[in-house]
Motif scaffolding. Structure first.
Motif, mmCIF file in Angstrom:
data_model
loop_
_atom_site.group_PDB
_atom_site.id
_atom_site.type_symbol
_atom_site.label_atom_id
_atom_site.label_comp_id
_atom_site.label_asym_id
_atom_site.label_seq_id
_atom_site.Cartn_x
_atom_site.Cartn_y
_atom_site.Cartn_z
ATOM 1 N N ALA A 1 0.903 -1.208 0.004
ATOM 2 C CA ALA A 1 -0.118 0.123 -0.250
ATOM 3 C C ALA A 1 1.168 1.363 0.230
ATOM 4 C CB ALA A 1 -1.112 -0.040 0.900
ATOM 5 N N VAL A 2 1.086 1.949 -0.906
ATOM 6 C CA VAL A 2 1.240 3.294 -0.872
ATOM 7 C C VAL A 2 1.410 3.609 0.230
ATOM 8 C CG1 VAL A 2 0.006 4.879 -2.261
ATOM 9 C CG2 VAL A 2 2.611 5.102 -2.734
ATOM 10 N N LEU B 1 10.278 -3.222 0.698
ATOM 11 C CA LEU B 1 9.058 -3.135 1.243
ATOM 12 C C LEU B 1 8.552 -3.579 0.587
ATOM 13 C CD1 LEU B 1 7.838 -2.176 3.984
ATOM 14 C CD2 LEU B 1 7.365 0.476 2.756
ATOM 15 N N LEU B 2 7.754 -4.626 0.827
ATOM 16 C CA LEU B 2 6.504 -5.549 0.179
ATOM 17 C C LEU B 2 5.049 -6.356 0.977
ATOM 18 C CD1 LEU B 2 8.782 -7.335 -2.756
ATOM 19 C CD2 LEU B 2 7.364 -5.254 -2.898
ATOM 20 N N ASP B 3 4.354 -6.324 1.238
ATOM 21 C CA ASP B 3 3.114 -7.044 2.301
ATOM 22 C C ASP B 3 3.672 -8.635 1.614
ATOM 23 O OD1 ASP B 3 1.232 -8.365 3.461
ATOM 24 O OD2 ASP B 3 0.636 -6.200 3.105
ATOM 25 N N PRO C 1 12.983 -11.790 -0.027
ATOM 26 C CA PRO C 1 13.797 -12.270 1.553
ATOM 27 C C PRO C 1 13.412 -10.785 2.194
ATOM 28 C CG PRO C 1 15.750 -11.621 -0.015
ATOM 29 C CD PRO C 1 14.690 -11.627 -0.800
ATOM 30 N N LEU C 2 12.583 -10.926 3.320
ATOM 31 C CA LEU C 2 11.406 -9.687 4.395
ATOM 32 C C LEU C 2 11.810 -10.013 5.191
ATOM 33 C CD1 LEU C 2 7.909 -9.913 1.924
ATOM 34 C CD2 LEU C 2 10.112 -9.014 1.530
ATOM 35 N N SER D 1 10.287 -3.596 15.019
ATOM 36 C CA SER D 1 10.868 -2.689 16.104
ATOM 37 C C SER D 1 10.317 -1.666 16.365
ATOM 38 C CB SER D 1 12.493 -2.585 15.531
ATOM 39 O OG SER D 1 12.575 -1.925 14.189
ATOM 40 N N ARG D 2 9.822 -0.628 14.905
ATOM 41 C CA ARG D 2 9.406 0.714 14.599
ATOM 42 C C ARG D 2 8.278 0.003 15.312
ATOM 43 N NH1 ARG D 2 13.231 4.595 15.613
ATOM 44 N NH2 ARG D 2 11.483 5.845 14.374
ATOM 45 N N GLY D 3 7.350 -0.575 15.180
ATOM 46 C CA GLY D 3 5.613 -0.576 15.594
ATOM 47 C C GLY D 3 4.792 -0.429 14.758
ATOM 48 N N LEU D 4 5.512 -0.927 13.329
ATOM 49 C CA LEU D 4 4.515 -0.683 12.445
ATOM 50 C C LEU D 4 4.705 -1.622 11.889
ATOM 51 C CD1 LEU D 4 7.155 2.047 9.772
ATOM 52 C CD2 LEU D 4 5.140 1.894 11.731
ATOM 53 N N ALA D 5 3.163 -1.777 11.093
ATOM 54 C CA ALA D 5 2.456 -3.224 10.152
ATOM 55 C C ALA D 5 1.683 -3.037 9.503
ATOM 56 C CB ALA D 5 1.771 -3.624 11.119
ATOM 57 N N HIS D 6 1.999 -3.746 8.595
ATOM 58 C CA HIS D 6 1.352 -3.317 6.578
ATOM 59 C C HIS D 6 -0.192 -3.501 7.126
ATOM 60 C CE1 HIS D 6 4.471 -5.074 4.325
ATOM 61 N NE2 HIS D 6 4.693 -5.609 5.333
ATOM 62 N N PRO D 7 -1.033 -2.675 6.474
ATOM 63 C CA PRO D 7 -2.595 -2.713 6.657
ATOM 64 C C PRO D 7 -2.700 -3.274 6.224
ATOM 65 C CG PRO D 7 -1.878 -1.116 5.358
ATOM 66 C CD PRO D 7 -0.268 -1.223 5.281
#
Length: 163
Positions: free
Chosen positions: A25-26, A49-51, A106-107, A116-122
């Protein structure tokens, strides 16, 4: 493209049963870029950066077709064949075909940094459904896009926030 599928101008699927198109998602890309710019620990990291929950291309086409209430194409053209044909015949830009592959990326390092930054894909399903709806509701094919298209579904953005 989704517009081609919606209008019945997608004659075939491109690639094999394991063909995959990397999706993200952009809006999430923008969030990550803002975070990475201020994270000293990210310096030197190589992040992809891929889901990771992106389904195979066949499933994306099938989902979009169900959402639009149209029939998904049954005919399949090998990716190598489509890449070898002139663009005038495929009506698909070469740069679009470059994103289709059976390869996976590889992700692990990326996903660890995101955590570690508290980020998650929507949520993938919600984002995809909203993107298909937004695209087919608010975008009409131009003269250029009306004659182009076969497949790849692409990267979506602000539509994920709008519904």
């Amino acid at each position: 493209s989704i517009l081609a599928l919606a209008s019945g101008r997608m004659p075939a699927r491109v690639g094999g049963p394991n063909t995959w198109v990397p999706v993200v998602a952009v809006d999430f890309v923008a969030t990550v870029l803002a975070e990475i710019a201020v994270d000293e620990a990210a310096r030197g990291l190589e992040l992809t950066l891929l889901d990771p929950r992106t389904p195979l291309l066949d499933e994306l086409v099938d989902r979009a077709a169900r959402r639009l209430g149209v029939r998904a194409p049954r005919l399949r053209l090998p990716l190598g064949l489509v890449r070898a044909l002139p663009e005038v015949l495929t009506r698909t830009p070469r740069e679009t075909l470059a994103f289709l592959d059976d390869a996976r990326y590889p992700l692990e390092e990326t996903e660890a940094w995101l955590a570690s930054r508290g980020l998650a894909h929507p949520d993938f399903d919600t984002t995809f459904e909203r993107w298909v709806s937004e695209l087919t509701t608010n975008h009409r094919p131009s003269a250029r896009t009306a004659t182009r298209s076969t497949l790849p579904l692409g990267v979506w953005g602000k539509a994920a926030r709008q519904m």
